[in-house]
Design an enzyme around this catalytic site. Structure first.
Site, PDB file in Angstrom:
ATOM      1  N   ASP A 260     -32.082 132.234  92.921  1.00 50.01           N
ATOM      2  CA  ASP A 260     -31.729 131.610  91.655  1.00 50.01           C
ATOM      3  C   ASP A 260     -30.613 132.465  91.046  1.00 50.01           C
ATOM      4  O   ASP A 260     -30.364 133.591  91.495  1.00 50.01           O
ATOM      5  CB  ASP A 260     -32.968 131.579  90.757  1.00 50.01           C
ATOM      6  CG  ASP A 260     -32.663 131.065  89.366  1.00 50.01           C
ATOM      7  OD1 ASP A 260     -32.000 130.021  89.264  1.00 50.01           O
ATOM      8  OD2 ASP A 260     -33.082 131.710  88.391  1.00 50.01           O
TER       9      ASP A 260
ATOM     10  N   ASP B   9     -29.458 132.533  87.080  1.00 48.60           N
ATOM     11  CA  ASP B   9     -29.726 133.050  85.736  1.00 48.60           C
ATOM     12  C   ASP B   9     -31.101 133.711  85.674  1.00 48.60           C
ATOM     13  O   ASP B   9     -32.121 133.107  86.008  1.00 48.60           O
ATOM     14  CB  ASP B   9     -29.651 131.911  84.723  1.00 48.60           C
ATOM     15  CG  ASP B   9     -28.273 131.270  84.699  1.00 48.60           C
ATOM     16  OD1 ASP B   9     -27.353 131.897  84.157  1.00 48.60           O
ATOM     17  OD2 ASP B   9     -28.125 130.161  85.247  1.00 48.60           O
TER      18      ASP B   9
ATOM     19  N   LYS C  94     -35.339 121.475  90.183  1.00 43.96           N
ATOM     20  CA  LYS C  94     -36.555 122.270  90.045  1.00 43.96           C
ATOM     21  C   LYS C  94     -37.393 121.708  88.894  1.00 43.96           C
ATOM     22  O   LYS C  94     -36.831 121.276  87.902  1.00 43.96           O
ATOM     23  CB  LYS C  94     -36.196 123.732  89.755  1.00 43.96           C
ATOM     24  CG  LYS C  94     -35.295 124.366  90.811  1.00 43.96           C
ATOM     25  CD  LYS C  94     -34.809 125.739  90.353  1.00 43.96           C
ATOM     26  CE  LYS C  94     -33.812 126.328  91.323  1.00 43.96           C
ATOM     27  NZ  LYS C  94     -33.278 127.621  90.864  1.00 43.96           N
TER      28      LYS C  94
ATOM     29  N   ASP D 276     -37.015 133.691  88.613  1.00 43.98           N
ATOM     30  CA  ASP D 276     -37.559 134.289  87.392  1.00 43.98           C
ATOM     31  C   ASP D 276     -38.297 133.290  86.522  1.00 43.98           C
ATOM     32  O   ASP D 276     -38.882 133.673  85.519  1.00 43.98           O
ATOM     33  CB  ASP D 276     -36.423 134.891  86.567  1.00 43.98           C
ATOM     34  CG  ASP D 276     -35.516 133.807  85.984  1.00 43.98           C
ATOM     35  OD1 ASP D 276     -35.319 133.794  84.755  1.00 43.98           O
ATOM     36  OD2 ASP D 276     -35.032 132.965  86.749  1.00 43.98           O
TER      37      ASP D 276
END
Length: 220
Positions: free
Chosen positions: A12, A14, A142, A167
């Site tokens: 991922d 960010d 997602k 995250d």
């Protein structure tokens, strides 16, 4: 100590490779206030998901309505041109450079659109990935598994041969559902707030990678 075997890595962006919280908070808070929405509530609904889906939910409208598309276009332009405060997480640049040196296949799989993702990678001085999966390439974002299924496919690997780094709740659900091994990055969430993962780190500097006879190992 946890050791995982793999052939490719899926990241991922960010909160996993870059800290874009200042830019995200600035953009979405400004937008939320313009719509009469509580910025704190807005921020609680957007993380790890495609922006257009978050906008539709917050406006209680369908994704394909002109209103939602217009707001999405505004936010996309704002986020792609206001990257102040975006930095690489500790060890991210060094990790990606080492992957290139070792010849390890890797990709970035992000919910940020192509203009936003490329602007943030540039702002954080990240090495450019050969494979970048953004919502423009997908029919479902997602937490659906499609993003990570696509990422593995682009690397010519099975999902089970890949480790995803995430995250956010939505991202971890996506990677796990795709069949990837998973590492949760605790950059802004606690372990108890995230789905169970195969490993946990605070930032990319927490891992070590070695080449083996049949692939690679990752230790954390």
């Amino acid at each position: 100590m946890t050791t995982l075997s793999f052939k490719g890595l899926l990241f991922d962006l960010d909160g996993t490779l870059v800290d874009s919280i200042p830019a995200v908070t600035r953009a979405w808070s400004r937008w939320g206030e313009s719509k009469g929405l509580d910025p704190n509530y807005v921020m609680s609904r957007i993380h790890g998901r495609p922006a257009i889906e978050s906008i539709a939910e917050l406006l209680n409208a369908s994704v394909d309505t002109p209103e939602v598309q217009a707001e999405f276009n505004y936010l996309e332009h704002y986020e792609a041109t206001h990257t102040e405060g975006t930095t690489a997480l500790p060890g991210a640049v060094e990790l990606l450079n080492s992957l290139n040196e070792l010849g390890i296949p890797w990709a970035i799989v992000t919910s940020g659109t192509l203009p936003v993702a490329t602007a943030r990678m540039k702002a954080a001085y990240l090495p450019q990935p050969k494979t970048l999966v953004t919502p423009e390439l997908l029919s479902q974002g997602k937490p659906h598994p499609e993003p990570y299924l696509r990422g593995a496919k682009e690397l010519n690997l099975n999902p089970e041969e890949c480790i995803c780094f995430e995250d956010a709740v939505a991202g971890l659900k996506s990677g796990i559902a795709a069949g990837c091994q998973s590492i949760a990055v605790l950059s802004h969430s606690s372990r108890s707030e995230l789905p169970n993962a195969d490993g946990y780190i605070f930032n990319p500097s927490d891992i070590q990678i070695e080449k083996t006879e049949h692939g690679f190992t990752l230790t954390l």
